[in-house]
Design a protein around this motif. Structure first.
Motif, short mmCIF file in Angstrom:
data_model
loop_
_atom_site.label_atom_id
_atom_site.label_comp_id
_atom_site.label_asym_id
_atom_site.label_seq_id
_atom_site.Cartn_x
_atom_site.Cartn_y
_atom_site.Cartn_z
N TYR A 94 0.82 -1.19 0.00
CA TYR A 94 0.00 0.00 0.00
C TYR A 94 0.86 1.26 0.00
O TYR A 94 1.86 1.31 0.73
N CYS A 95 0.48 2.24 -0.77
CA CYS A 95 1.11 3.55 -0.65
C CYS A 95 0.21 4.45 0.19
O CYS A 95 -1.01 4.24 0.26
N ALA A 96 0.84 5.40 0.85
CA ALA A 96 0.10 6.27 1.75
C ALA A 96 0.75 7.65 1.78
O ALA A 96 1.94 7.79 1.50
N ALA A 97 -0.05 8.65 2.14
CA ALA A 97 0.42 10.04 2.19
C ALA A 97 0.14 10.63 3.56
O ALA A 97 -0.91 10.37 4.16
N LYS A 98 1.06 11.47 4.04
CA LYS A 98 0.90 12.09 5.34
C LYS A 98 1.49 13.49 5.33
O LYS A 98 2.42 13.77 4.58
N GLN A 99 0.99 14.33 6.22
CA GLN A 99 1.55 15.66 6.36
C GLN A 99 2.37 15.79 7.63
O GLN A 99 3.41 16.45 7.64
N TYR A 100 1.91 15.18 8.72
CA TYR A 100 2.58 15.36 10.01
C TYR A 100 2.81 14.01 10.69
O TYR A 100 2.19 13.02 10.35
N GLY A 101 3.71 14.03 11.66
CA GLY A 101 3.94 12.85 12.47
C GLY A 101 5.01 11.95 11.91
O GLY A 101 5.63 12.23 10.88
N TYR A 104 6.89 6.20 10.33
CA TYR A 104 6.96 4.76 10.56
C TYR A 104 5.62 4.13 10.96
O TYR A 104 5.48 2.92 10.89
N TYR A 105 4.66 4.94 11.37
CA TYR A 105 3.44 4.39 11.94
C TYR A 105 2.26 4.62 11.01
O TYR A 105 1.96 5.74 10.60
N ASP A 106 1.53 3.58 10.70
CA ASP A 106 0.45 3.70 9.72
C ASP A 106 -0.65 4.64 10.18
O ASP A 106 -1.30 5.29 9.35
N HIS A 107 -0.88 4.75 11.47
CA HIS A 107 -1.95 5.63 11.94
C HIS A 107 -1.62 7.11 11.75
O HIS A 107 -2.50 7.96 11.88
N GLU A 108 -0.38 7.42 11.41
CA GLU A 108 0.00 8.81 11.15
C GLU A 108 -0.32 9.25 9.72
O GLU A 108 -0.22 10.42 9.40
N TYR A 109 -0.69 8.30 8.88
CA TYR A 109 -0.94 8.62 7.48
C TYR A 109 -2.40 9.00 7.26
O TYR A 109 -3.31 8.43 7.86
N ASP A 110 -2.59 9.97 6.36
CA ASP A 110 -3.92 10.53 6.14
C ASP A 110 -4.67 9.86 5.00
O ASP A 110 -5.91 9.80 5.02
N PHE A 111 -3.95 9.43 3.99
CA PHE A 111 -4.59 8.89 2.78
C PHE A 111 -3.89 7.59 2.38
O PHE A 111 -2.67 7.47 2.50
N TRP A 112 -4.70 6.68 1.83
CA TRP A 112 -4.19 5.36 1.46
C TRP A 112 -4.66 4.97 0.06
O TRP A 112 -5.79 5.30 -0.33
N GLY A 113 -3.78 4.27 -0.65
CA GLY A 113 -4.15 3.67 -1.91
C GLY A 113 -4.81 2.33 -1.70
O GLY A 113 -4.93 1.85 -0.57
N GLN A 114 -5.19 1.69 -2.78
CA GLN A 114 -5.98 0.46 -2.69
C GLN A 114 -5.13 -0.78 -2.52
O GLN A 114 -5.69 -1.83 -2.21
N GLY A 115 -3.84 -0.70 -2.71
CA GLY A 115 -2.98 -1.86 -2.56
C GLY A 115 -2.73 -2.59 -3.87
O GLY A 115 -3.59 -2.63 -4.76
N THR A 116 -1.55 -3.16 -3.97
CA THR A 116 -1.18 -3.98 -5.13
C THR A 116 -0.47 -5.23 -4.62
O THR A 116 0.37 -5.16 -3.74
N GLN A 117 -0.84 -6.38 -5.18
CA GLN A 117 -0.33 -7.66 -4.69
C GLN A 117 1.06 -7.95 -5.26
O GLN A 117 1.25 -7.88 -6.49
N VAL A 118 1.97 -8.31 -4.39
CA VAL A 118 3.30 -8.78 -4.79
C VAL A 118 3.45 -10.20 -4.28
O VAL A 118 3.28 -10.45 -3.09
N THR A 119 3.75 -11.11 -5.20
CA THR A 119 3.94 -12.50 -4.83
C THR A 119 5.31 -12.95 -5.34
O THR A 119 5.61 -12.83 -6.53
N VAL A 120 6.12 -13.46 -4.41
CA VAL A 120 7.47 -13.91 -4.74
C VAL A 120 7.52 -15.42 -4.53
O VAL A 120 7.32 -15.91 -3.42
N SER A 121 7.79 -16.13 -5.60
CA SER A 121 7.85 -17.59 -5.53
C SER A 121 9.28 -18.05 -5.27
O SER A 121 10.24 -17.41 -5.72
N SER A 122 9.39 -19.16 -4.57
CA SER A 122 10.73 -19.67 -4.23
C SER A 122 11.24 -20.63 -5.31
O SER A 122 10.54 -21.01 -6.20
#
Length: 122
Positions: A94-101, A104-122
């Motif tokens: 997920y990407c996120a945007a913040k102005q203050y704080g 490192y902490y997700d609760h400090e972020y104001d806006f969030w994207g929808q997420g993109t799946q990353v899968t790494v196979s062994s």
């Protein structure tokens, strides 16, 4: 701010991916940007962040030296270059945007994207 993340996919261990997150709606350069990830059954965790002015970057220890965050304020876009991928990097990113704080902490972020799946196979 509306955020749209893309670039995820399936890759073999040792491979690379570049995630992108395009922002719209407000002045992109006024926000620090971060990437977080969440694996199945785990809490969301900090991956990387970059300051508004592109001067400072921050990384989780688990990705330091393998991932690089960057931003292009002219394109309203933040990137996450991921190299030497490992199966444990598998998650929704997920990407996120913040102005203050703390970056490192997700609760400090104001806006969030929808997420993109990353899968790494062994």
């Amino acid at each position: 701010v509306q955020l749209q993340a893309s670039g995820g996919g399936l890759v073999q261990a040792g491979g690379s991916l570049r995630l992108s997150c395009v922002a719209s709606g407000r002045t992109f350069s006024g926000y620090a940007m971060g990437w977080f990830r969440q694996a199945p059954g785990k809490e969301r965790e900090f991956v990387a962040a970059i300051s508004r002015n592109n001067i400072s970057t921050y990384y989780a220890d688990s990705v330091k030296g393998r991932f690089t965050i960057s931003r292009d304020n002219a394109k309203n876009t933040v990137y996450l270059q991921m190299n030497s991928l490992k199966p444990e990097d598998t998650a929704v990113y997920y990407c996120a945007a913040k102005q203050y704080g703390s970056v490192y902490y997700d609760h400090e972020y104001d806006f969030w994207g929808q997420g993109t799946q990353v899968t790494v196979s062994s």
